[in-house]
Design a protein around this motif. Structure first.
Motif, PDB file in Angstrom:
ATOM      1  N   CYS A  46       0.848  -1.194   0.000  1.00 13.50           N
ATOM      2  CA  CYS A  46       0.000   0.000   0.000  1.00 13.50           C
ATOM      3  C   CYS A  46       0.886   1.247   0.000  1.00 13.50           C
ATOM      4  O   CYS A  46       1.928   1.262   0.669  1.00 13.50           O
ATOM      5  N   PRO A  47       0.473   2.277  -0.730  1.00 17.05           N
ATOM      6  CA  PRO A  47       1.298   3.495  -0.760  1.00 17.05           C
ATOM      7  C   PRO A  47       1.260   4.239   0.575  1.00 17.05           C
ATOM      8  O   PRO A  47       0.274   4.120   1.311  1.00 17.05           O
ATOM      9  N   ASN A  48       2.312   4.969   0.852  1.00 16.19           N
ATOM     10  CA  ASN A  48       2.309   5.815   2.044  1.00 16.19           C
ATOM     11  C   ASN A  48       1.616   7.123   1.660  1.00 16.19           C
ATOM     12  O   ASN A  48       2.184   7.970   0.962  1.00 16.19           O
ATOM     13  N   GLN A  49       0.356   7.275   2.115  1.00 17.67           N
ATOM     14  CA  GLN A  49      -0.473   8.409   1.664  1.00 17.67           C
ATOM     15  C   GLN A  49       0.068   9.742   2.157  1.00 17.67           C
ATOM     16  O   GLN A  49      -0.199  10.782   1.556  1.00 17.67           O
ATOM     17  N   ASN A  50       0.831   9.699   3.269  1.00 19.45           N
ATOM     18  CA  ASN A  50       1.315  10.971   3.826  1.00 19.45           C
ATOM     19  C   ASN A  50       2.625  11.432   3.200  1.00 19.45           C
ATOM     20  O   ASN A  50       3.102  12.519   3.480  1.00 19.45           O
ATOM     21  N   HIS A  51       3.187  10.579   2.378  1.00 19.09           N
ATOM     22  CA  HIS A  51       4.508  10.928   1.836  1.00 19.09           C
ATOM     23  C   HIS A  51       4.397  11.911   0.677  1.00 19.09           C
ATOM     24  O   HIS A  51       3.586  11.741  -0.222  1.00 19.09           O
ATOM     25  N   MET A  52       5.227  12.948   0.708  1.00 19.66           N
ATOM     26  CA  MET A  52       5.265  13.937  -0.387  1.00 19.66           C
ATOM     27  C   MET A  52       6.346  13.486  -1.370  1.00 19.66           C
ATOM     28  O   MET A  52       7.538  13.563  -1.063  1.00 19.66           O
ATOM     29  N   SER A  53       5.923  13.032  -2.527  1.00 22.93           N
ATOM     30  CA  SER A  53       6.899  12.540  -3.507  1.00 22.93           C
ATOM     31  C   SER A  53       7.692  13.686  -4.123  1.00 22.93           C
ATOM     32  O   SER A  53       7.209  14.815  -4.185  1.00 22.93           O
ATOM     33  N   GLU A  54       8.899  13.333  -4.582  1.00 20.12           N
ATOM     34  CA  GLU A  54       9.733  14.353  -5.223  1.00 20.12           C
ATOM     35  C   GLU A  54       9.346  14.493  -6.688  1.00 20.12           C
ATOM     36  O   GLU A  54       8.639  13.658  -7.246  1.00 20.12           O
ATOM     37  N   ASN A  55       9.896  15.535  -7.295  1.00 16.20           N
ATOM     38  CA  ASN A  55       9.649  15.779  -8.704  1.00 16.20           C
ATOM     39  C   ASN A  55      10.864  15.259  -9.499  1.00 16.20           C
ATOM     40  O   ASN A  55      11.999  15.527  -9.146  1.00 16.20           O
ATOM     41  N   TYR A  56      10.589  14.494 -10.547  1.00 17.28           N
ATOM     42  CA  TYR A  56      11.678  13.893 -11.328  1.00 17.28           C
ATOM     43  C   TYR A  56      11.716  14.447 -12.756  1.00 17.28           C
ATOM     44  O   TYR A  56      12.380  13.885 -13.623  1.00 17.28           O
ATOM     45  N   ASP A  57      10.974  15.561 -12.987  1.00 18.76           N
ATOM     46  CA  ASP A  57      10.834  16.097 -14.346  1.00 18.76           C
ATOM     47  C   ASP A  57      12.168  16.454 -15.004  1.00 18.76           C
ATOM     48  O   ASP A  57      12.311  16.370 -16.215  1.00 18.76           O
ATOM     49  N   ASP A  58      13.124  16.896 -14.200  1.00 13.04           N
ATOM     50  CA  ASP A  58      14.379  17.379 -14.789  1.00 13.04           C
ATOM     51  C   ASP A  58      15.323  16.250 -15.212  1.00 13.04           C
ATOM     52  O   ASP A  58      16.359  16.502 -15.810  1.00 13.04           O
ATOM     53  N   LEU A  59      14.972  15.016 -14.895  1.00  8.55           N
ATOM     54  CA  LEU A  59      15.908  13.923 -15.179  1.00  8.55           C
ATOM     55  C   LEU A  59      15.846  13.476 -16.633  1.00  8.55           C
ATOM     56  O   LEU A  59      14.779  13.412 -17.227  1.00  8.55           O
ATOM     57  N   SER A  69       7.392   9.645  -9.483  1.00  6.26           N
ATOM     58  CA  SER A  69       6.683  10.336  -8.394  1.00  6.26           C
ATOM     59  C   SER A  69       5.586   9.442  -7.827  1.00  6.26           C
ATOM     60  O   SER A  69       5.350   9.413  -6.619  1.00  6.26           O
ATOM     61  N   SER A  70       4.931   8.663  -8.702  1.00  5.41           N
ATOM     62  CA  SER A  70       3.865   7.783  -8.214  1.00  5.41           C
ATOM     63  C   SER A  70       4.442   6.595  -7.443  1.00  5.41           C
ATOM     64  O   SER A  70       3.957   6.237  -6.374  1.00  5.41           O
ATOM     65  N   LEU A  71       5.476   6.017  -8.022  1.00  2.82           N
ATOM     66  CA  LEU A  71       6.059   4.810  -7.414  1.00  2.82           C
ATOM     67  C   LEU A  71       6.728   5.107  -6.067  1.00  2.82           C
ATOM     68  O   LEU A  71       6.787   4.252  -5.177  1.00  2.82           O
ATOM     69  N   GLU A  72       7.168   6.353  -5.915  1.00  3.36           N
ATOM     70  CA  GLU A  72       7.916   6.709  -4.699  1.00  3.36           C
ATOM     71  C   GLU A  72       7.138   6.397  -3.420  1.00  3.36           C
ATOM     72  O   GLU A  72       7.709   5.985  -2.417  1.00  3.36           O
ATOM     73  N   ARG A  73       5.834   6.553  -3.460  1.00  3.98           N
ATOM     74  CA  ARG A  73       5.038   6.335  -2.247  1.00  3.98           C
ATOM     75  C   ARG A  73       4.948   4.858  -1.843  1.00  3.98           C
ATOM     76  O   ARG A  73       4.500   4.529  -0.767  1.00  3.98           O
ATOM     77  N   PRO A  76      10.112   1.110   0.214  1.00  5.37           N
ATOM     78  CA  PRO A  76      10.265   0.608   1.587  1.00  5.37           C
ATOM     79  C   PRO A  76      10.474   1.807   2.526  1.00  5.37           C
ATOM     80  O   PRO A  76      11.138   2.770   2.123  1.00  5.37           O
ATOM     81  N   PRO A  77       9.918   1.768   3.727  1.00  2.00           N
ATOM     82  CA  PRO A  77       9.983   2.940   4.619  1.00  2.00           C
ATOM     83  C   PRO A  77      11.397   3.501   4.784  1.00  2.00           C
ATOM     84  O   PRO A  77      11.579   4.711   4.832  1.00  2.00           O
ATOM     85  N   ASN A  78      12.399   2.621   4.805  1.00  2.00           N
ATOM     86  CA  ASN A  78      13.763   3.115   5.038  1.00  2.00           C
ATOM     87  C   ASN A  78      14.312   3.903   3.854  1.00  2.00           C
ATOM     88  O   ASN A  78      15.339   4.547   3.948  1.00  2.00           O
ATOM     89  N   LEU A  79      13.617   3.845   2.715  1.00  2.00           N
ATOM     90  CA  LEU A  79      14.106   4.580   1.540  1.00  2.00           C
ATOM     91  C   LEU A  79      13.349   5.880   1.288  1.00  2.00           C
ATOM     92  O   LEU A  79      13.788   6.706   0.498  1.00  2.00           O
ATOM     93  N   LEU A  80      12.215   6.026   1.987  1.00  2.00           N
ATOM     94  CA  LEU A  80      11.363   7.186   1.692  1.00  2.00           C
ATOM     95  C   LEU A  80      12.104   8.507   1.825  1.00  2.00           C
ATOM     96  O   LEU A  80      11.915   9.418   1.031  1.00  2.00           O
ATOM     97  N   ASP A  81      12.976   8.591   2.828  1.00  2.00           N
ATOM     98  CA  ASP A  81      13.691   9.851   3.038  1.00  2.00           C
ATOM     99  C   ASP A  81      15.106   9.827   2.485  1.00  2.00           C
ATOM    100  O   ASP A  81      15.921  10.697   2.795  1.00  2.00           O
ATOM    101  N   ALA A  82      15.405   8.827   1.680  1.00  2.00           N
ATOM    102  CA  ALA A  82      16.758   8.738   1.091  1.00  2.00           C
ATOM    103  C   ALA A  82      16.919   9.859   0.066  1.00  2.00           C
ATOM    104  O   ALA A  82      15.926  10.437  -0.393  1.00  2.00           O
TER     105      ALA A  82
END
Ligand SMILES: O=C(O)CCC(=O)C(=O)O
Ligand SMILES: [Fe+2]
Length: 388
Positions: A46-59, A69-73, A76-82
């Motif tokens: 299940c996605p982490n609904q509270n997580h603010m995904s980053e923007n990857y447009d410039d890549l 951005s969608s997949l980021e949510r 694994p919890p330990n990677l969310l803030d990586a």
């Protein structure tokens, strides 16, 4: 010893190094959401609904940036803030794992363009590194062995190798001035990357502080290293490995402000060459746990398979990619190693048609021996007239 499932085995399809031409990745990605080294987490259901995904447009990426951005949510919890770069590499690896042949070709093209972009913009500091020059690169003992008369060459090469565990050998290889030059080049590359803010592909999921030398114009030199030297050593030490025909060459760096250690893993290689370039450090020893097939990757090592090796500048260690290993934490200083994952497309193809790996896997060997013993016992009992 704690066994972690390494993530650089050849089971992993996705790769930042899609150019190896044999359809195998370099471990810089994951199949079905397998996690990076030192983590045992998978993509969340299940996605982490509270997580603010980053923007990857410039890549500059082969996938639609919105997917990241969608997949980021789901990370694994330990990677969310990586860092964004780490998350991007992880997710790209998963996406590549699902890609078809056509997409794979596109990835090869993208990677070639990426490499070309670097090569046409990066100005090397030490040009001597970009052409193979044995007398400048290697120490005397290594050169003497390879320059020996063909009739005695294998014997001379054997003489410079020291066995430290089954399938693990060390030898003196790189000249101190070559090591020093490569260290300066690595520093120069890092400064250039810092200036240009270019995001680079990491060599594998095992490291966060590595640089793929093939992407920086050293492919020619490293191909020669493989062709003229490593292939020969491999033929002597690992005769069951078919000819090595591609390499993934990179540097790994350890220090308090970089990677501190490397988790227990297998390489995406048939044979790995690993040479310490310096500088000064304590700790960071390599530890080995024996060769295993993919099915037995998590089985315990037997005592004779375990060995610990302390890196010394200029000294190389060579082992099968399936020999499970890791690097202990560095306790002071800065360690930089040149690693080359050497691959054999023929060995890989053959492996697809086998289901028993007793020729190298310690666990398969144990099981085969056990079956043989049981058969012998049954035969013996029958000969003596005992009921079977
Ligand atoms: O730190 C080391 O020397 C080993 C690195 C390693 O095992 C790898 O990059 O595959
Ligand atoms: Fe490794």
């Amino acid at each position: 010893m704690v066994f972690e499932r390494g993530n650089s085995s050849s089971t992993l399809k996705a790769s930042a190094d899609v150019t190896n031409g044999n359809g195998n990745g370099n471990g810089n990605g994951y199949v079905d959401g397998e996690a990076p080294a030192n983590t045992n987490h998978r993509l969340q259901l299940c996605p982490n609904q509270n997580h603010m995904s980053e923007n990857y447009d410039d890549l500059d990426t082969e996938f639609n940036p919105l997917i990241f951005s969608s997949l980021e949510r789901y990370l694994p919890p330990n990677l969310l803030d990586a860092p964004r770069e780490t998350k991007y590499e992880y997710m790209r690896g998963i996406l590549c794992g699902f890609s078809t042949e056509g997409e794979r070709n596109r990835q090869v093209q993208t990677h070639n363009e990426y490499r070309q972009k670097i090569i046409s913009n990066y100005r090397p500091l030490c040009r001597e590194l970009y052409t193979m020059n044995p007398s400048m690169f290697f120490v005397e003992s290594f050169l003497r062995a390879f320059n020996a008369n063909e009739k005695y060459r294998d014997e001379y090469i054997r003489d410079i190798l020291s066995k430290i565990a089954p399938g693990v050998y060390t030898f003196q290889m790189l000249h101190p001035s070559f090591c020093e030059m490569l260290l300066r080049e690595v520093k120069n590359i890092e400064e250039w990357l810092h200036e240009t803010k270019l995001m680079v592909m990491l060599p594998s999921t095992i490291t966060k502080s590595g640089l793929v030398l093939n992407d920086f114009g050293m492919k020619g030199t490293l191909d020669k290293l493989l062709e003229n030297f490593v292939c020969h050593i491999s033929r002597i030490l690992f005769p069951d490995v078919c000819s090595l025909d591609s390499q993934h060459g990179y540097v790994v760096q350890y220090g308090i402000d970089r990677d501190v250690e490397a988790g227990f893993h297998m390489d995406d290689s048939e044979v790995t060459l690993n040479v310490c370039l310096g500088k000064e450090f304590t700790g960071g020893e390599l530890f080995f746990g024996g060769m295993r097939c993919e099915q037995h990757v998590n089985s315990e090592p037997c005592p004779k398979e375990i060995c610990v090796y302390s890196h010394k500048p200029g000294h190389a260690i060579i082992h099968r990619g399936y020999n499970r290993h890791g690097a202990k934490a560095i306790t002071s200083g800065h360690r930089i190693n040149l690693v080359m994952w050497c691959r054999s497309s023929v060995s890989r193809e053959l492996k697809r048609h086998r289901n028993n790996f007793a020729n190298f896997c310690g666990k398969c060997q144990g099981e085969k021996e056990k079956k043989l013993q049981e058969m012998k016992r049954a035969l013996f009992a029958r000969e003596r007239g005992a009921p079977s």
